[in-house]
Scaffold this active site. Structure first.
Site, PDB file in Angstrom:
ATOM      1  N   GLU A  56       0.839  -1.075  -0.082  1.00 18.22           N
ATOM      2  CA  GLU A  56      -0.119   0.056   0.098  1.00 18.22           C
ATOM      3  C   GLU A  56       0.925   1.516   0.162  1.00 18.22           C
ATOM      4  OE1 GLU A  56      -4.050  -0.174   2.413  1.00 18.22           O
ATOM      5  OE2 GLU A  56      -2.498  -1.249   3.762  1.00 18.22           O
ATOM      6  N   TYR A  82     -13.335  27.825   3.017  1.00 19.38           N
ATOM      7  CA  TYR A  82     -13.128  26.440   2.589  1.00 19.38           C
ATOM      8  C   TYR A  82     -11.984  26.092   1.568  1.00 19.38           C
ATOM      9  CZ  TYR A  82     -16.709  27.827  -1.022  1.00 19.38           C
ATOM     10  OH  TYR A  82     -17.347  28.392  -1.957  1.00 19.38           O
ATOM     11  N   GLU A 131      -7.661   6.066  10.499  1.00 14.23           N
ATOM     12  CA  GLU A 131      -8.367   6.824  11.811  1.00 14.23           C
ATOM     13  C   GLU A 131      -7.068   7.879  12.193  1.00 14.23           C
ATOM     14  OE1 GLU A 131      -9.620   2.516  11.974  1.00 14.23           O
ATOM     15  OE2 GLU A 131      -7.993   3.244  11.322  1.00 14.23           O
ATOM     16  N   LYS A 183     -11.055   4.796   1.603  1.00 11.24           N
ATOM     17  CA  LYS A 183     -10.010   4.354   0.715  1.00 11.24           C
ATOM     18  C   LYS A 183     -11.217   3.790  -0.582  1.00 11.24           C
ATOM     19  CE  LYS A 183      -6.267   2.814   2.525  1.00 11.24           C
ATOM     20  NZ  LYS A 183      -5.261   1.674   3.305  1.00 11.24           N
TER      21      LYS A 183
END
Length: 119
Positions: free
Chosen positions: A21, A53, A73, A98
């Site tokens: 990954e 933003y 997380e 993901k």
């Protein structure tokens, strides 16, 4: 509480527990809900009274270019901290997704909320 929201913000970053990954950046998708500290922008019509933003997205992209994470997380927590500390948001909800990382699963992700959202 008034809320700014950003949906399906795509960012390339290195993330993952497994070596395969981490060989190349992956595209992740972010959804952000950001509490605005006051109702002032509704009355003033002045960008200086709100959270810009566009600047939030720039800062998040810069963060993910500079820092890499093993877990989504931890990535979500870091984004939440950035938004609260740098932009003064009293509350933020961050969803990190993901895309296509597991066979037969279109999306996998995590959603966190930090701060206090008045009721």
């Amino acid at each position: 509480m008034d809320i700014i929201f950003l949906r399906e913000v795509r960012v390339d970053t290195v993330i993952g527990v497994y070596e395969w990954e981490r060989r190349a950046p992956q595209t992740i998708e972010l959804d952000l809900d950001i509490g605005i500290p006051s109702e002032q922008p509704c009355h003033s019509d002045d960008i200086g009274d709100t959270i810009h933003y566009g600047v939030v997205v720039e800062r998040v992209r810069a963060l993910l270019a500079a820092e890499h994470f093993l877990l989504i997380e931890a990535l979500a927590e870091r984004i939440a901290r950035l938004v609260r500390e740098e932009f003064g948001a009293p509350w933020v909800k961050v969803a990190v997704t993901k895309l296509g990382i597991l066979p037969g699963v279109k999306r996998v992700g995590v959603m966190i909320e930090r701060g206090h959202r008045p009721r």
